[in-house]
Write an enzyme that holds these catalytic residues in place. Structure first.
Site, PDB file in Angstrom:
ATOM      1  N   HIS A 139       0.864  -1.183   0.000  1.00 60.22           N
ATOM      2  CA  HIS A 139       0.000   0.000   0.000  1.00 60.22           C
ATOM      3  C   HIS A 139       0.900   1.233   0.000  1.00 60.22           C
ATOM      4  CE1 HIS A 139      -3.582  -2.437   0.797  1.00 60.22           C
ATOM      5  NE2 HIS A 139      -2.794  -3.155   1.590  1.00 60.22           N
ATOM      6  N   LEU A 140       0.865   1.978  -1.084  1.00 58.38           N
ATOM      7  CA  LEU A 140       1.765   3.136  -1.211  1.00 58.38           C
ATOM      8  C   LEU A 140       1.055   4.457  -0.912  1.00 58.38           C
ATOM      9  CD1 LEU A 140       3.951   2.040  -4.257  1.00 58.38           C
ATOM     10  CD2 LEU A 140       4.207   1.513  -1.823  1.00 58.38           C
ATOM     11  N   ASP A 167       2.198  -7.026   2.398  1.00 57.44           N
ATOM     12  CA  ASP A 167       1.055  -6.226   2.863  1.00 57.44           C
ATOM     13  C   ASP A 167       1.552  -4.979   3.591  1.00 57.44           C
ATOM     14  OD1 ASP A 167      -1.483  -5.301   3.295  1.00 57.44           O
ATOM     15  OD2 ASP A 167      -2.082  -6.903   4.668  1.00 57.44           O
TER      16      ASP A 167
HETATM   17 ZN   LIG Z   1      -6.087  -7.027   2.627  1.00 55.50          ZN
END
Ligand SMILES: [Zn+2]
Length: 482
Positions: free
Chosen positions: A77-78, A354
């Site tokens: 997630h950036l 993640d």
């Molecule tokens: Zn997830």
């Protein structure tokens, strides 16, 4: 080349690398080969690889400097666009390189979500503007606005170059939509990536449903919430695949023993299902929320059952550290062991981080209010190497799950030789050099993510990344290599 020598060009990030490296342990999962050796990189290309034998190989083993293809993260997630205080594409790619990753798949749950083709171009432009040679691959949203009501423009997203579709952060709750998403993604030759969670069982859930949650008074997130979703997804895949031969399901961040078993059976039945696990679900357990800091495998008794951290008197840190709140939650030691065993036997295809950075105001709060996520892209290798060091996972299998494993999940979208081709003469150098014998301590100064805190700060980890080269260019160099 002399033993243990790394000659560096002193290049700047983003510039082509020249490198003479000898006396290392080379691992090339693509060819299945590993052993002592060295390599020469000229102007970003692997000019030659020397595999050593006999006296030349004496004293070189896999416990020191290791060279492997650059790691591929299926799940990060950036936070750009929308939450640049937590991470940007530039800071995320810099952190990735520090973790040994040369390819990063960005999840589309930004604000707004990546559900149109033009947004993919914007993300790619930001990656280019960052100057990082780390390759950004974009996952597109599966449903419009990730609202779970109708499919996103999957064809348009595919034309823009996404490598898969996912509403990650949320499951695709409606089964009819999941069915359609699997079919259309399959026709486009791309995997549907589901975050398996039965929301009916997790409303307000704070921690794994079990002893720790009970003692601490936290609301439980039952295993069955994940397992039920995994079973549903696989059943739907089985039907869709009868009509759409290209339909592929990828289950991300599995955390329970029963989920792994479902995937094992589905694979045995020939279904096109793949899955990943995160480093934190392999190495950490729910007892960390109570203040334990032992690894998951240290929390099992001789019969393979989770020990009681209170009875063992292992609680050393303050309880309720919000940095440990993650979705799915940290599980029991039995679940962590099942994830590790699944990785070792090939049921689990990939290790995905993640990586989920958050700001301090979103994490440094009451446990149940902390936003779920661990910013783990820089500590992923360290956690995996702890499991390797404990004898629970062969090193070459760990490297495979960080390289060709995720490459296979992506399939054609991974792009073959334009990515991490492996240790191949003539190919662009796309590799990581790390020293298993060098421990390092993550802290706010050494970590490059913008994400706040984390459960591993101040805790020495195995395996320091010395050098990351992506697509022939310098991505990260340890300022003080051993
Ligand atoms: Zn997830």
């Amino acid at each position: 080349m002399t033993s243990g020598t790394i000659l560096r060009a002193g290049a700047e990030v983003g510039t082509p690398v020249d490198l003479d490296l000898g006396g290392a342990w080379l691992i090339d999962p693509g060819s299945g080969r590993q052993g002592p050796g060295g390599l020469v990189v000229r102007d970003g290309r692997i000019e030659s690889i020397a595999w050593l034998a006999g006296d030349d190989a004496a004293g070189i083993d896999d416990a020191g400097v290791v060279v492997a293809p650059g790691f591929v993260d299926l799940h990060a997630h950036l936070r750009e666009p929308g939450n640049e205080a937590a991470e940007t594409i530039a800071s995320g790619l810099t952190a990735a390189a520090h973790g040994g990753f040369t390819t990063v798949c960005a999840m589309p749950n930004t604000t707004p979500p990546i559900d149109r083709g033009a947004m993919v171009g914007a993300a790619r432009a930001a990656a280019i503007a960052s100057g990082s040679p780390v390759r950004l691959l974009q996952v597109g949203a599966a449903t419009a606005g990730r609202a779970g009501e109708r499919l996103a423009e999957l064809g348009e997203l595919a034309d823009a170059g996404v490598v898969g579709f996912s509403d990650d952060g949320s499951p695709i709750q409606r089964s009819d939509l999941l069915r359609n998403a699997l079919a259309y993604a399959g026709m486009l030759g791309l995997p549907l990536i589901d975050h398996p969670e039965d929301l009916g069982q997790t409303s307000g859930a704070e921690a794994n449903d079990g002893l720790v949650a009970t003692v601490l008074g936290l609301r439980g997130w039952p295993s069955s919430a994940e397992v039920a979703a995994v079973a549903r997804d696989i059943e739907i895949l089985a039907e869709v695949a009868a009509d759409v031969s290209g339909a592929r399901l990828h289950l991300t961040h599995l955390s329970t023993a029963a989920s792994i078993e479902h995937v094992r059976r589905a694979k045995a039945a020939g279904l096109a299902v793949t899955c990943d696990v995160t480093p934190h679900h392999l190495a950490l357990t729910d007892e960390w929320i109570a203040g334990s800091r032992r690894w998951a495998w240290q929390a099992l008794d001789d019969d393979g059952r989770a020990r009681d951290p209170w009875r063992d008197h292992v609680l050393e840190a303050d309880p309720f550290d919000g940095s440990l709140r993650v979705n799915p939650p940290l599980r029991s030691a039995e679940d962590a062991r099942a994830c590790l065993d699944g990785l070792a036997d090939g049921t689990v295809d990939a290790i995905a981080t993640d990586h989920a950075p958050h700001t301090q105001v979103d994490k440094d709060v009451e446990f149940g209010l902390a936003r779920p996520g661990i910013a783990g892209i820089e500590t992923a290798l360290g956690l995996v190497l702890e499991a390797v060091g404990a004898g629970l996972l062969p090193l070459d299998r760990a490297i495979e799950a960080l390289t060709v494993g995720p490459g296979r999940v992506l399939g054609g979208a991974f792009g073959g030789t334009s990515g991490s081709a492996g240790l191949v003469e003539g190919a662009p150098a796309d590799l990581v050099v790390f020293d298993r014998a060098a421990r390092w301590t993550p802290d706010a100064a050494s970590l490059l993510t913008r994400g706040w805190g984390g459960p591993l700060l101040g805790r020495p980890l195995a395996g320091r990344v010395l050098l990351t080269i992506a697509a022939g260019r310098l991505a990260c160099e340890d300022p003080a290599p051993a």
